[in-house]
Structure formats: C-alpha cells, structure tokens
Motif scaffolding. Sequence first.
Motif, mmCIF file in Angstrom:
data_model
loop_
_atom_site.group_PDB
_atom_site.id
_atom_site.type_symbol
_atom_site.label_atom_id
_atom_site.label_comp_id
_atom_site.label_asym_id
_atom_site.label_seq_id
_atom_site.Cartn_x
_atom_site.Cartn_y
_atom_site.Cartn_z
ATOM 1 N N THR A 225 33.479 34.426 37.875
ATOM 2 C CA THR A 225 34.552 33.561 38.361
ATOM 3 C C THR A 225 35.065 34.130 39.678
ATOM 4 O O THR A 225 34.875 35.323 39.972
ATOM 5 N N VAL A 226 35.737 33.266 40.462
ATOM 6 C CA VAL A 226 36.296 33.704 41.746
ATOM 7 C C VAL A 226 37.763 33.316 41.789
ATOM 8 O O VAL A 226 38.115 32.158 41.522
ATOM 9 N N ASP A 227 38.638 34.283 42.127
ATOM 10 C CA ASP A 227 40.058 33.973 42.198
ATOM 11 C C ASP A 227 40.453 33.530 43.610
ATOM 12 O O ASP A 227 39.611 33.455 44.517
ATOM 13 N N ASP A 228 41.723 33.231 43.798
ATOM 14 C CA ASP A 228 42.196 32.699 45.072
ATOM 15 C C ASP A 228 42.075 33.698 46.220
ATOM 16 O O ASP A 228 42.079 33.311 47.392
ATOM 17 N N ASP A 229 41.978 34.981 45.893
ATOM 18 C CA ASP A 229 41.854 36.011 46.924
ATOM 19 C C ASP A 229 40.412 36.316 47.284
ATOM 20 O O ASP A 229 40.133 37.244 48.057
ATOM 21 N N GLY A 230 39.488 35.555 46.710
ATOM 22 C CA GLY A 230 38.080 35.766 47.016
ATOM 23 C C GLY A 230 37.436 36.897 46.240
ATOM 24 O O GLY A 230 36.359 37.374 46.618
ATOM 25 N N VAL A 231 38.064 37.335 45.150
ATOM 26 C CA VAL A 231 37.470 38.382 44.316
ATOM 27 C C VAL A 231 36.646 37.731 43.217
ATOM 28 O O VAL A 231 37.169 36.957 42.406
ATOM 29 N N ALA A 232 35.352 38.008 43.218
ATOM 30 C CA ALA A 232 34.449 37.521 42.182
ATOM 31 C C ALA A 232 34.417 38.541 41.051
ATOM 32 O O ALA A 232 34.229 39.741 41.299
ATOM 33 N N THR A 233 34.613 38.078 39.821
ATOM 34 C CA THR A 233 34.632 38.958 38.658
ATOM 35 C C THR A 233 33.555 38.531 37.682
ATOM 36 O O THR A 233 33.500 37.369 37.271
ATOM 37 N N ALA A 234 32.693 39.473 37.326
ATOM 38 C CA ALA A 234 31.685 39.233 36.303
ATOM 39 C C ALA A 234 32.240 39.669 34.960
ATOM 40 O O ALA A 234 32.638 40.833 34.801
ATOM 41 N N GLY A 235 32.294 38.755 33.991
ATOM 42 C CA GLY A 235 32.658 39.093 32.624
ATOM 43 C C GLY A 235 31.392 39.299 31.817
ATOM 44 O O GLY A 235 30.555 38.391 31.734
ATOM 45 N N VAL A 236 31.218 40.489 31.253
ATOM 46 C CA VAL A 236 29.975 40.851 30.566
ATOM 47 C C VAL A 236 30.316 41.359 29.173
ATOM 48 O O VAL A 236 31.098 42.309 29.029
ATOM 49 N N SER A 237 29.732 40.737 28.149
ATOM 50 C CA SER A 237 29.982 41.158 26.768
ATOM 51 C C SER A 237 28.660 41.236 26.013
ATOM 52 O O SER A 237 27.779 40.384 26.194
ATOM 53 N N ALA A 238 28.547 42.261 25.164
ATOM 54 C CA ALA A 238 27.349 42.424 24.343
ATOM 55 C C ALA A 238 27.691 43.265 23.136
ATOM 56 O O ALA A 238 28.741 43.925 23.086
ATOM 57 N N ASP A 239 26.779 43.270 22.157
ATOM 58 C CA ASP A 239 27.002 44.121 20.997
ATOM 59 C C ASP A 239 27.012 45.588 21.408
ATOM 60 O O ASP A 239 27.743 46.403 20.845
ATOM 61 N N ALA A 240 26.224 45.932 22.395
ATOM 62 C CA ALA A 240 26.198 47.285 22.949
ATOM 63 C C ALA A 240 25.448 47.219 24.273
ATOM 64 O O ALA A 240 24.798 46.216 24.585
ATOM 65 N N PHE A 241 25.545 48.278 25.044
ATOM 66 C CA PHE A 241 24.853 48.353 26.325
ATOM 67 C C PHE A 241 24.096 49.665 26.412
ATOM 68 O O PHE A 241 24.577 50.707 25.952
ATOM 69 N N CYS A 242 22.920 49.628 27.013
ATOM 70 C CA CYS A 242 22.204 50.872 27.251
ATOM 71 C C CYS A 242 22.591 51.441 28.620
ATOM 72 O O CYS A 242 23.300 50.797 29.397
ATOM 73 N N HIS A 243 22.121 52.637 28.907
ATOM 74 C CA HIS A 243 22.563 53.401 30.070
ATOM 75 C C HIS A 243 22.307 52.642 31.373
ATOM 76 O O HIS A 243 21.181 52.239 31.653
ATOM 77 N N SER A 244 23.373 52.415 32.143
ATOM 78 C CA SER A 244 23.334 51.744 33.456
ATOM 79 C C SER A 244 23.000 50.258 33.378
ATOM 80 O O SER A 244 22.754 49.634 34.409
ATOM 81 N N MET A 245 23.031 49.664 32.186
ATOM 82 C CA MET A 245 22.619 48.268 32.033
ATOM 83 C C MET A 245 23.527 47.311 32.793
ATOM 84 O O MET A 245 23.038 46.435 33.533
ATOM 85 N N VAL A 246 24.852 47.433 32.635
ATOM 86 C CA VAL A 246 25.749 46.478 33.285
ATOM 87 C C VAL A 246 25.640 46.590 34.800
ATOM 88 O O VAL A 246 25.552 45.578 35.506
#
Length: 250
Positions: free
Chosen positions: A157-178
């Motif tokens: 998503t992108v807010d009014d200030d031009g900041v794009a935010t990635a929302g990432v959810s998972a049961d778990a993450f491996c090393h450096s995945m996100v």
Amino acid sequence: MQPGLRTVCGVLVDALSTVLREPVALTVAGRTDAGVHATGQVAHADLSPTLDTAWLVRRLARLLPPDVRVRAVSPVPPAFDARFSALRRHYRYRVATAVHGADPLRARDTLSWPFPLDVDAVNAASAGLLGEHDFAAFCKRRDGATTVRALQELRWTVDDDGVATAGVSADAFCHSMVRSLVGALLDVGRGRRPVGWPAALLTRTERASEVPVAPAHGLSLVGVDYPADADLAARAERTRRVRVPGEAGP
C-alpha cells in the motif's frame, strides 16, 4: 544470544537476571537479522507465578537501554512456547518513494528508494508468491531446516506521503526470506524484472544469486499470532516436527 555481540535477547536476559536476581533463559518468537526492528516481538521465560508483572514492567523500563522496551508481561499456560506455538508472524517493510527520500524522523525504519516504483506491478508479482511453496530461492539455507513456508499475505500500500509499505505474513520465515522477497519485488517495481519473475523462482531448489536482499533497516516484525490455550501444545509439537527436523531445540 550471540557471544561477544550485543543483541536484543542478550540485553533482555541481562536485565531480567539483574532485576530478578536469578539466571533467566529467554525463548523468542523468531530471530531477526542484524538491523531489523521489532515492535511486536514475543518472548517467554519460566518465572515465579507470584511475580508482580506490573512491577516488572516498571523495573525494566528503568533498567533497559532506550532502544529496547518491554511493553507488557503476562502469565501464560505451561504449554506456551513463544517460538513453536506461533501460528504466524507479521512483518512490515517501509519504502519512501518521494524524491526527497525518507522523513528524517523515520529514516531508521524506512528505506529511501531513488527509483520509480510501480505498485500495481509489485502487487501483481506479489500475488504469484502467495500460498505454500519452497522458498529456497529467497532463503539462506540452514542445515536440517526446511525452506517450505506458507505465505499468507504479501501486499503493498502507499500512504499520502509516498511511503510504500509491504505487509508480509506467514506461518514462519526462513533466514533473509522477507528481505529477499522485498528485494525481488522492488526490482519488478522499478522495471528491471517482469511481473512473473519472482514466482518463477519458486522452482529453484537453491538460493537465487540474482535476487537482491533489501536493506535490513526498512523491515519490522510487528506481530505474532497464537492459537487458543487449549491448542498451544499441539501447535508447538506440529511446528517442531515439520519445521526443524533433527534440531535439538530453539
């Protein structure tokens, strides 16, 4: 904890051991790379059931350094395991797309991105990564650990200030995945790679060297979800069996 290095876990263990005047062992919901932030980290320790939790929060507030805070302390059932009982982890990655870069007050947790970012293309590429896959192409492999993960959310998503935010959810993450997922998607967003490229990497069985790893400081762990108390033990056992075959403990 890492010998000779300052870590959040190490700082907390030292503070708790000082306040309680006894050795404290801490188990956290998940490791984060150096430079990654956490506003929703969860940890557990075996402490006295008569402990005044409000008192402990106040004492830690006075003792901890400014970059580490404990927001709350709560009793949990004996079956609770901060790491293995978790259902999912939630991360956010912030990218400043404005020409002037990140706001100075948010520069510690926001990446300044000096290129165009096609958020529609990024979201289209993200959709192809959802579901359970082997994310070996996006992970630094650890011996004896699987790289199969169930990615439940990946949306920008992108807010009014031009900041794009990635929302990432998972049961778990491996090393450096996100950070690897974000790095690949930023390449799509600036037009260096086609929309289908990140999903095509899911056929790989080894880390893809062409995937850039996004800088650590833009990433924050913002929450961890747990099941109902009655399901804690079963969840922990299932996670240990599936995620870390042959590993002795957290």
